[in-house]
Design a protein around this motif. Structure first.
Motif, PDB file in Angstrom:
ATOM      1  N   LYS A   2       0.822  -1.188   0.000  1.00 30.11           N
ATOM      2  CA  LYS A   2       0.000   0.000   0.000  1.00 30.11           C
ATOM      3  C   LYS A   2       0.863   1.246   0.000  1.00 30.11           C
ATOM      4  O   LYS A   2       1.822   1.368   0.771  1.00 30.11           O
ATOM      5  N   ASP A   3       0.527   2.204  -0.912  1.00 32.27           N
ATOM      6  CA  ASP A   3       1.297   3.431  -0.984  1.00 32.27           C
ATOM      7  C   ASP A   3       1.060   4.268   0.267  1.00 32.27           C
ATOM      8  O   ASP A   3      -0.024   4.297   0.841  1.00 32.27           O
ATOM      9  N   ARG A   4       2.124   5.018   0.619  1.00 32.99           N
ATOM     10  CA  ARG A   4       2.015   5.902   1.773  1.00 32.99           C
ATOM     11  C   ARG A   4       1.182   7.122   1.393  1.00 32.99           C
ATOM     12  O   ARG A   4       1.402   7.730   0.352  1.00 32.99           O
ATOM     13  N   PRO A   5       0.177   7.509   2.215  1.00 34.78           N
ATOM     14  CA  PRO A   5      -0.667   8.645   1.862  1.00 34.78           C
ATOM     15  C   PRO A   5       0.146   9.930   1.802  1.00 34.78           C
ATOM     16  O   PRO A   5       1.120  10.099   2.549  1.00 34.78           O
ATOM     17  N   THR A   7       1.378  13.849   2.195  1.00 30.86           N
ATOM     18  CA  THR A   7       1.330  14.790   3.311  1.00 30.86           C
ATOM     19  C   THR A   7       0.305  15.879   3.019  1.00 30.86           C
ATOM     20  O   THR A   7       0.290  16.439   1.932  1.00 30.86           O
ATOM     21  N   SER A  72      -2.021  17.306  10.425  1.00 33.92           N
ATOM     22  CA  SER A  72      -2.035  16.061   9.644  1.00 33.92           C
ATOM     23  C   SER A  72      -3.440  15.497   9.488  1.00 33.92           C
ATOM     24  O   SER A  72      -3.718  14.766   8.529  1.00 33.92           O
ATOM     25  N   LEU A  74      -4.625  13.242  11.301  1.00 37.21           N
ATOM     26  CA  LEU A  74      -4.568  11.835  11.715  1.00 37.21           C
ATOM     27  C   LEU A  74      -4.777  11.730  13.221  1.00 37.21           C
ATOM     28  O   LEU A  74      -4.560  12.681  13.964  1.00 37.21           O
ATOM     29  N   ARG A  78      -2.047   6.789  14.673  1.00 34.75           N
ATOM     30  CA  ARG A  78      -1.678   6.743  13.258  1.00 34.75           C
ATOM     31  C   ARG A  78      -0.540   7.706  12.964  1.00 34.75           C
ATOM     32  O   ARG A  78       0.368   7.403  12.173  1.00 34.75           O
ATOM     33  N   PHE A  79      -0.563   8.872  13.599  1.00 34.41           N
ATOM     34  CA  PHE A  79       0.512   9.844  13.374  1.00 34.41           C
ATOM     35  C   PHE A  79       1.833   9.306  13.902  1.00 34.41           C
ATOM     36  O   PHE A  79       2.877   9.463  13.256  1.00 34.41           O
ATOM     37  N   ARG A  81       2.696   6.138  14.190  1.00 33.04           N
ATOM     38  CA  ARG A  81       3.149   5.071  13.299  1.00 33.04           C
ATOM     39  C   ARG A  81       3.748   5.648  12.022  1.00 33.04           C
ATOM     40  O   ARG A  81       4.749   5.127  11.519  1.00 33.04           O
ATOM     41  N   ARG A  82       3.141   6.695  11.501  1.00 36.00           N
ATOM     42  CA  ARG A  82       3.631   7.271  10.252  1.00 36.00           C
ATOM     43  C   ARG A  82       4.894   8.089  10.454  1.00 36.00           C
ATOM     44  O   ARG A  82       5.739   8.171   9.557  1.00 36.00           O
ATOM     45  N   HIS A  83       5.048   8.700  11.637  1.00 39.84           N
ATOM     46  CA  HIS A  83       6.211   9.542  11.936  1.00 39.84           C
ATOM     47  C   HIS A  83       6.938   8.970  13.154  1.00 39.84           C
ATOM     48  O   HIS A  83       7.182   9.683  14.131  1.00 39.84           O
TER      49      HIS A  83
END
Length: 219
Positions: A2-5, A7, A72, A74, A78-79, A81-83
């Motif tokens: 899955k592509d990263r959403p 910013t 964001s 998010l 989720r934030f 995990r993404r950062h």
């Protein structure tokens, strides 16, 4: 995969706007922390100023993290995990000077033709990262080891030598941390040293293969 959403635009604008201020704040944080650790003979007033600058810089990092979380859109989990790396740096702000590396990378990317090739940039970033990590790690270990019973790291020179040997994954064993905090720092620096060594070795190997392939085609 899955592509990263992408910013969000507001967060992207905030990141660009805060790029240079946060880079300067990172250097202020490292400088004030270093002066407080190394300047043990400084008057208490100067040491208090260094402490205030250190915590003031940390507050700036926390505010920036909170604003980016808000922009964001998010949820907190989720934030994080993404950062994840940004979260680690927030908890361990001594890694924040590595922002100088990312700032230089962005400046290189803004140019249509970067001054350095990809392989040269990887090695340059790894060298700068190793220098900043080594200095920050030496400061931290010297701070927690100084005066500890049975400590072998009793001067900043000892700490700097230990940091170089640890990042290079050599580990002579002539000076070693004896406190729990010092050993935790040692584990982190070992992991960083392995990662940096792998990045430089892989980049250098790829460059050699490219050179040999080009010479073979010309021949």
């Amino acid at each position: 995969m899955k592509d990263r959403p992408p910013t969000p635009p507001r967060q992207e604008r905030w990141d660009r706007r805060m790029d240079m201020p946060l880079t300067v704040t990172s250097l202020v944080f490292l400088g004030s922390y270093a002066m407080r650790i190394l300047g043990r003979d400084l008057p208490s007033g100067w040491r208090d100023v260094c402490l205030a600058l250190t915590f003031g810089s940390w507050i700036v990092f926390i505010v920036d993290y909170a604003v980016r979380l808000r922009l964001s859109g998010l949820g907190p989990l989720r934030f994080v995990r993404r950062h994840f790396l940004d979260t680690v740096v927030l908890i361990l702000p001594l890694l924040r000077p590595l922002r100088v590396v990312t700032a230089y990378d962005r400046a290189q990317r803004r140019q249509q033709e970067p001054r350095l090739t990809l392989y040269a940039r990887v090695m340059a970033y790894a060298g700068l990262s190793a220098t900043l990590l080594g200095f920050a790690g030496a400061l931290t270990v010297y701070d927690v080891e100084y005066g500890a019973p049975g400590a072998s790291i009793v001067t900043f020179g000892d700490a700097a030598w230990w940091a170089c040997a640890t990042l290079a994954t050599v580990g002579y064993g002539d000076v070693v941390p004896v406190t729990p905090a010092g050993r935790v720092v040692a584990v982190g620096m070992m992991a960083c040293g392995l990662a940096l060594l792998g990045a430089v070795t892989g980049s250098f190997s790829s460059w050699l293969i490219q050179v040999f392939r080009r010479e073979g085609e010309e021949g």
